[in-house]
Design a protein around this motif. Structure first.
Motif, PDB file in Angstrom:
ATOM      1  N   PHE A  26       0.820  -1.203   0.000  1.00 47.07           N
ATOM      2  CA  PHE A  26       0.000   0.000   0.000  1.00 47.07           C
ATOM      3  C   PHE A  26       0.860   1.261   0.000  1.00 47.07           C
ATOM      4  O   PHE A  26       0.580   2.220  -0.739  1.00 47.07           O
ATOM      5  CB  PHE A  26      -0.949   0.007   1.201  1.00 47.07           C
ATOM      6  CG  PHE A  26      -2.116  -0.945   1.060  1.00 47.07           C
ATOM      7  CD1 PHE A  26      -2.180  -1.850   0.022  1.00 47.07           C
ATOM      8  CD2 PHE A  26      -3.153  -0.927   1.971  1.00 47.07           C
ATOM      9  CE1 PHE A  26      -3.252  -2.724  -0.120  1.00 47.07           C
ATOM     10  CE2 PHE A  26      -4.236  -1.788   1.850  1.00 47.07           C
ATOM     11  CZ  PHE A  26      -4.272  -2.681   0.806  1.00 47.07           C
ATOM     12  N   PHE A  27       1.901   1.283   0.831  1.00 51.78           N
ATOM     13  CA  PHE A  27       2.704   2.503   0.899  1.00 51.78           C
ATOM     14  C   PHE A  27       3.612   2.666  -0.315  1.00 51.78           C
ATOM     15  O   PHE A  27       3.948   3.791  -0.689  1.00 51.78           O
ATOM     16  CB  PHE A  27       3.502   2.547   2.206  1.00 51.78           C
ATOM     17  CG  PHE A  27       2.679   2.983   3.384  1.00 51.78           C
ATOM     18  CD1 PHE A  27       2.222   4.285   3.477  1.00 51.78           C
ATOM     19  CD2 PHE A  27       2.333   2.089   4.380  1.00 51.78           C
ATOM     20  CE1 PHE A  27       1.437   4.697   4.549  1.00 51.78           C
ATOM     21  CE2 PHE A  27       1.546   2.476   5.449  1.00 51.78           C
ATOM     22  CZ  PHE A  27       1.097   3.789   5.541  1.00 51.78           C
ATOM     23  N   SER A  28       4.004   1.572  -0.937  1.00 51.60           N
ATOM     24  CA  SER A  28       4.752   1.718  -2.185  1.00 51.60           C
ATOM     25  C   SER A  28       3.867   2.368  -3.239  1.00 51.60           C
ATOM     26  O   SER A  28       4.328   3.199  -4.036  1.00 51.60           O
ATOM     27  CB  SER A  28       5.258   0.357  -2.672  1.00 51.60           C
ATOM     28  OG  SER A  28       4.184  -0.473  -3.099  1.00 51.60           O
ATOM     29  N   GLU A  29       2.581   2.036  -3.245  1.00 53.58           N
ATOM     30  CA  GLU A  29       1.670   2.631  -4.216  1.00 53.58           C
ATOM     31  C   GLU A  29       1.317   4.068  -3.848  1.00 53.58           C
ATOM     32  O   GLU A  29       1.090   4.903  -4.735  1.00 53.58           O
ATOM     33  CB  GLU A  29       0.417   1.769  -4.364  1.00 53.58           C
ATOM     34  CG  GLU A  29       0.708   0.409  -4.985  1.00 53.58           C
ATOM     35  CD  GLU A  29      -0.543  -0.319  -5.444  1.00 53.58           C
ATOM     36  OE1 GLU A  29      -1.530   0.364  -5.801  1.00 53.58           O
ATOM     37  OE2 GLU A  29      -0.528  -1.557  -5.438  1.00 53.58           O
TER      38      GLU A  29
ATOM     39  N   ILE B 210       8.928   5.949   4.332  1.00 58.22           N
ATOM     40  CA  ILE B 210       9.316   5.569   5.701  1.00 58.22           C
ATOM     41  C   ILE B 210       8.415   4.450   6.212  1.00 58.22           C
ATOM     42  O   ILE B 210       8.884   3.469   6.808  1.00 58.22           O
ATOM     43  CB  ILE B 210       9.253   6.801   6.628  1.00 58.22           C
ATOM     44  CG1 ILE B 210      10.350   7.805   6.245  1.00 58.22           C
ATOM     45  CG2 ILE B 210       9.395   6.380   8.091  1.00 58.22           C
ATOM     46  CD1 ILE B 210      10.245   9.129   6.975  1.00 58.22           C
ATOM     47  N   ALA B 211       7.106   4.586   5.982  1.00 56.60           N
ATOM     48  CA  ALA B 211       6.181   3.528   6.400  1.00 56.60           C
ATOM     49  C   ALA B 211       6.454   2.237   5.637  1.00 56.60           C
ATOM     50  O   ALA B 211       6.373   1.141   6.197  1.00 56.60           O
ATOM     51  CB  ALA B 211       4.741   3.989   6.176  1.00 56.60           C
ATOM     52  N   PHE B 212       6.775   2.366   4.352  1.00 56.81           N
ATOM     53  CA  PHE B 212       7.107   1.197   3.535  1.00 56.81           C
ATOM     54  C   PHE B 212       8.323   0.464   4.097  1.00 56.81           C
ATOM     55  O   PHE B 212       8.394  -0.772   4.060  1.00 56.81           O
ATOM     56  CB  PHE B 212       7.390   1.657   2.102  1.00 56.81           C
ATOM     57  CG  PHE B 212       8.005   0.612   1.220  1.00 56.81           C
ATOM     58  CD1 PHE B 212       7.208  -0.280   0.521  1.00 56.81           C
ATOM     59  CD2 PHE B 212       9.385   0.510   1.078  1.00 56.81           C
ATOM     60  CE1 PHE B 212       7.773  -1.255  -0.297  1.00 56.81           C
ATOM     61  CE2 PHE B 212       9.954  -0.453   0.262  1.00 56.81           C
ATOM     62  CZ  PHE B 212       9.139  -1.337  -0.426  1.00 56.81           C
ATOM     63  N   ALA B 213       9.278   1.213   4.626  1.00 53.73           N
ATOM     64  CA  ALA B 213      10.545   0.617   5.071  1.00 53.73           C
ATOM     65  C   ALA B 213      10.432  -0.128   6.392  1.00 53.73           C
ATOM     66  O   ALA B 213      11.317  -0.933   6.714  1.00 53.73           O
ATOM     67  CB  ALA B 213      11.612   1.703   5.190  1.00 53.73           C
ATOM     68  N   GLN B 214       9.376   0.118   7.154  1.00 55.46           N
ATOM     69  CA  GLN B 214       9.288  -0.509   8.469  1.00 55.46           C
ATOM     70  C   GLN B 214       9.320  -2.035   8.412  1.00 55.46           C
ATOM     71  O   GLN B 214      10.090  -2.672   9.145  1.00 55.46           O
ATOM     72  CB  GLN B 214       8.029  -0.026   9.196  1.00 55.46           C
ATOM     73  CG  GLN B 214       8.048   1.441   9.554  1.00 55.46           C
ATOM     74  CD  GLN B 214       9.306   1.837  10.308  1.00 55.46           C
ATOM     75  OE1 GLN B 214       9.635   1.271  11.356  1.00 55.46           O
ATOM     76  NE2 GLN B 214      10.041   2.796   9.778  1.00 55.46           N
ATOM     77  N   PRO B 215       8.519  -2.692   7.565  1.00 50.50           N
ATOM     78  CA  PRO B 215       8.621  -4.156   7.492  1.00 50.50           C
ATOM     79  C   PRO B 215       9.993  -4.629   7.025  1.00 50.50           C
ATOM     80  O   PRO B 215      10.450  -5.697   7.430  1.00 50.50           O
ATOM     81  CB  PRO B 215       7.524  -4.528   6.479  1.00 50.50           C
ATOM     82  CG  PRO B 215       6.559  -3.397   6.528  1.00 50.50           C
ATOM     83  CD  PRO B 215       7.408  -2.183   6.744  1.00 50.50           C
ATOM     84  N   VAL B 216      10.655  -3.853   6.161  1.00 55.27           N
ATOM     85  CA  VAL B 216      11.989  -4.238   5.689  1.00 55.27           C
ATOM     86  C   VAL B 216      12.971  -4.269   6.850  1.00 55.27           C
ATOM     87  O   VAL B 216      13.787  -5.196   6.990  1.00 55.27           O
ATOM     88  CB  VAL B 216      12.476  -3.262   4.595  1.00 55.27           C
ATOM     89  CG1 VAL B 216      13.891  -3.616   4.155  1.00 55.27           C
ATOM     90  CG2 VAL B 216      11.523  -3.281   3.409  1.00 55.27           C
ATOM     91  N   ILE B 217      12.904  -3.241   7.687  1.00 54.91           N
ATOM     92  CA  ILE B 217      13.783  -3.187   8.863  1.00 54.91           C
ATOM     93  C   ILE B 217      13.492  -4.355   9.800  1.00 54.91           C
ATOM     94  O   ILE B 217      14.407  -4.996  10.341  1.00 54.91           O
ATOM     95  CB  ILE B 217      13.593  -1.839   9.594  1.00 54.91           C
ATOM     96  CG1 ILE B 217      14.027  -0.684   8.677  1.00 54.91           C
ATOM     97  CG2 ILE B 217      14.360  -1.827  10.908  1.00 54.91           C
ATOM     98  CD1 ILE B 217      13.681   0.682   9.213  1.00 54.91           C
ATOM     99  N   GLN B 218      12.208  -4.648   9.962  1.00 54.67           N
ATOM    100  CA  GLN B 218      11.834  -5.739  10.855  1.00 54.67           C
ATOM    101  C   GLN B 218      12.256  -7.102  10.314  1.00 54.67           C
ATOM    102  O   GLN B 218      12.514  -8.027  11.082  1.00 54.67           O
ATOM    103  CB  GLN B 218      10.326  -5.721  11.090  1.00 54.67           C
ATOM    104  CG  GLN B 218       9.846  -4.501  11.873  1.00 54.67           C
ATOM    105  CD  GLN B 218       8.344  -4.453  12.016  1.00 54.67           C
ATOM    106  OE1 GLN B 218       7.645  -5.373  11.612  1.00 54.67           O
ATOM    107  NE2 GLN B 218       7.840  -3.365  12.581  1.00 54.67           N
ATOM    108  N   ASN B 219      12.349  -7.224   8.987  1.00 49.04           N
ATOM    109  CA  ASN B 219      12.718  -8.509   8.399  1.00 49.04           C
ATOM    110  C   ASN B 219      14.097  -8.974   8.834  1.00 49.04           C
ATOM    111  O   ASN B 219      14.312 -10.160   9.096  1.00 49.04           O
ATOM    112  CB  ASN B 219      12.662  -8.426   6.869  1.00 49.04           C
ATOM    113  CG  ASN B 219      11.254  -8.643   6.337  1.00 49.04           C
ATOM    114  OD1 ASN B 219      10.324  -8.879   7.110  1.00 49.04           O
ATOM    115  ND2 ASN B 219      11.095  -8.558   5.036  1.00 49.04           N
TER     116      ASN B 219
END
Length: 708
Positions: free
Chosen positions: A114-117, A391-400
């Motif tokens: 969603f945030f990428s879009e 920034i919101a998009f990156a949160q799951p990436v950081i958590q991964n």
């Protein structure tokens, strides 16, 4: 706004607005909104977007041409500044509000998409992102995002940037040629670009229909058609009134027919977009003729004109509600909720037009600024929205990365009950299919390993047929070499086989291609194919791979596996066929004849029957025991109907490896095993789960290879 400003704005609008164009805007936006809310009621409502495109082309190219006639050129920065003040404030407001709503009601598992879009929409490249996702087989089943409709606004913004540059370029050419007729060059260039775009659109619909719907080159001709009308037309209320009245009715009728007759299966845009485009051109050309039987009075109705006035904001607001309300309510939309969405969207559209669009268009502090200053302010807002979404998009990436470390620690401390081994009865795990602290839907959604990714250095693309390989496992001192052949379902074993091979001196050479089983069989197709070239590409690639493997004396065994179920469902429009046991047998016989061992690995169960993809389903059922389990009869192929298993049983010398019992018990197949989510979509293993399969799949492959 002061009353004086409102009066000035009303005077400007009264002088500039053409009633038939406002009416077309009303028709276009209501068509799209009704189509989105009640698809069965207006199956061709999507053509409203094409009406908007023609209107934009007519108005903008006409405006630019008048500026050329008046001044001999186009002032780019003032033009772009006016467009930015007109369009960006409302769109950025909707994007910002939508982003906050996503944070509030959407499970984190969907944030990245969603945030990428949202970021792509703020930067007006959403149409290209959707085109990419449409041909990306891992993203093709993405859920609808709350800003998906921004694809058309992205195409319009790209038009506003590109066409003035084209006109400036053509004027520059006339200057170098010392020509005194720049209009001729502009007319010729516009016609040439429009025709070229139309030809490309027809070609793209026939070859890459999913992407063709979104990409700008396939849509540019619709803007160009409106521009051509602006170049050649000077509407006069007294000219040919009866002809214009008839043309107006014909145009409206053509639009109405396409709204009612078209469906999602209609090839589009291409030739399919020609009728609504021509219908729109006829209505604009006709104007509002003073003939008693003309549709002029209908088009001038105050509610119609008012709806046209708020059409832009209504288009912006309605779709986020359609996507987000069902998530917030945890149930599908009923008719009352749909009606409420329509009413709320209209109210918000009016408020946005009244308090955002109009004030920022006429506010003296903005209009009196230099063009670059206005652009800087509006583009600054764009940057803020895009950055926030990123920034919101990156949160799951950081958590991964943190999640991967947690899985590593769990495997070290409890290898028998983490991931796939937990399903083995001999490990005596108390709750092998329960949600644990390791169950992370947001991480699972994007946990895609090498060999499966859409752009992958170990996997050939859908259209290409050149043989490409990767070497994994023990590449320095192997005691045996095994070829791995198949599609992305073979690729998902790359990581566990790599780790097992390194520990057990086995060299694996991978031959992978998206949506291709690797048998080299003629005519085999699956739902991933939308053009005949994809079938031919798979056939050519498979035959080249088999020749390469057969001629390599170092390869002593060949492992076949694929998404078998998909090759049993060929798309009927291409005339392809389902894969058959004989296709595998014909691929294996030359390998067996040359002394190589053949191993057939049955495809893993899948959860395609789930309403949501697996991580999203688990996110909604984190308190359940054994969440989102799928009935075994639905998740697996009966061995008696599995062509790979049948071929293995009928071909002497072929070993069959079946891992079904790792994923399923007697009645259901599990999507959470040992705390780890099994799939990142519905049929590909997550990277973290596949790693834990090493101790299960590796020994079975090793046993099938035989003594080394």
């Amino acid at each position: 706004m002061t009353r004086r400003q409102l009066r000035e704005l009303a005077m400007l609008q009264a002088a500039a607005v053409r009633p038939e164009i406002q009416a077309l805007r009303a028709i276009a936006v209501l068509s799209v909104v009704i189509y989105h809310l009640w698809p069965a009621g207006l199956p061709g409502g999507f053509v409203g977007v094409d009406v908007f495109f023609v209107i934009s082309g007519f108005l903008i190219i006409g405006h630019l041409l008048r500026e050329v006639d008046r001044t001999g050129g186009v002032r780019l920065l003032p033009f772009w500044a006016r467009r930015a003040r007109r369009l960006l404030p409302a769109s950025l407001l909707v994007l910002a509000v939508t982003g906050v709503a996503v944070l509030a009601v959407v499970p984190q598992v969907q944030w990245q998409q969603f945030f990428s879009e949202i970021a792509a929409s703020a930067l007006y490249v959403q149409n290209w992102l959707l085109a990419h996702n449409a041909v990306d087989y891992l993203a093709a089943t993405n859920a609808s995002s709350p800003v998906e409709h921004f694809w058309s606004l992205s195409a319009e913004e790209q038009f506003y940037i590109a066409w003035p540059l084209v006109i400036v370029g053509l004027i520059a050419v006339t200057g170098r040629l010392k020509s005194t007729a720049p209009r001729r060059w502009i007319v010729g260039g516009l016609i040439a670009i429009t025709v070229a775009s139309f030809v490309y659109s027809v070609f793209a619909v026939a070859t890459t229909p999913a992407a063709a719907y979104f990409v700008t080159p396939a849509r540019a001709w619709e803007f160009g058609a409106g521009g051509i009308l602006a170049l050649f037309t000077r509407v006069s209320p007294s000219a040919l009134p009866f002809v214009r009245a008839a043309a107006s009715w014909i145009g409206l009728l053509v639009i109405a027919i396409t709204l009612a007759a078209y469906t999602g299966a209609t090839p589009f845009p291409g030739l399919g977009a020609l009728p609504p485009v021509l219908g729109t051109l006829l209505v604009i050309w006709a104007g509002t003729p003073a003939v008693s039987w003309a549709p002029t009075l209908l088009l001038r109705l105050r509610p119609v004109q008012w709806m046209g006035d708020i059409s832009y904001s209504l288009y912006l607001w309605h779709w986020p509600f359609i996507v987000l309300v069902p998530i917030a309510l945890a149930r599908p939309l009923g008719w009352r909720t749909r009606l409420a969405i329509l009413v709320v969207s209209i109210v918000l559209a009016y408020a946005t037009k009244r308090f955002v669009e109009d004030p920022l268009r006429v506010r003296k502090k903005l209009t009196s600024k230099r063009a670059w200053q206005s652009l800087a302010i509006t583009l600054g807002g764009t940057a803020v929205v895009a950055l926030g979404a990123s920034i919101a998009f990156a949160q799951p990436v950081i958590q991964n990365s943190q999640y991967s470390a947690s899985v590593d620690a769990a495997i070290r401390s409890d290898p028998g009950c983490t991931g796939a081994p937990a399903a083995l009865s001999q490990n005596h795990c108390a709750t092998p299919f329960a949600v644990t602290s390791l169950t992370n839907p947001a991480s699972a959604e994007t946990d895609i390993g090498r060999g499966v990714q859409s752009v992958d250095d170990c996997k050939q693309t859908i259209m290409a047929d050149a043989v490409m390989t990767c070497d994994i496992g023990d590449v320095s001192t192997p005691t045996s070499t095994v070829a791995l052949i198949g599609d992305s379902h073979a690729g998902q074993y790359l990581t566990p086989l790599d780790e097992y091979g390194q520990a057990n001196h086995i060299h694996f050479v991978t031959y992978l291609k998206s949506w291709c089983s690797g048998t080299g069989a003629e005519g085999v197709a699956n739902p991933g194919y939308d053009v005949p070239d994809r079938i031919r590409s798979c056939t050519d690639w498979g035959r080249a791979v088999l020749d390469s493997v057969n001629q390599n004396p170092a390869i002593t065994a060949v492992l076949f596996t694929d998404f078998t179920r998909s090759y049993l469902e060929p798309p009927p429009v291409l005339g392809g066929r389902a894969i058959a046991p004989a296709d595998f047998e014909q691929a294996w016989q030359p390998l067996l004849a040359s002394g190589k061992r053949v191993i057939a690995l049955r495809d893993l169960p899948n959860a395609d029957q789930q309403k949501e993809d697996v991580p999203q389903c688990v996110a909604l059922h984190l308190t359940d025991d054994d969440p989102c389990a799928v009935p075994k009869a639905m998740a697996t192929l009966d061995p008696a109907q599995d062509p790979l298993a049948i071929a293995a049983a009928q071909t002497p010398g072929v070993s069959l490896v079946d891992l079904t019992d790792t994923f399923c018990d007697a009645t259901v197949c599990h999507v959470v095993i040992g705390g780890l989510i099994v799939y990142f979509g519905s049929n590909h293993m997550t990277l973290e789960f596949s790693r834990t399969l090493e101790s299960i799949v590796g020994p079975q492959i090793s046993g099938a290879i035989g003594p080394r």
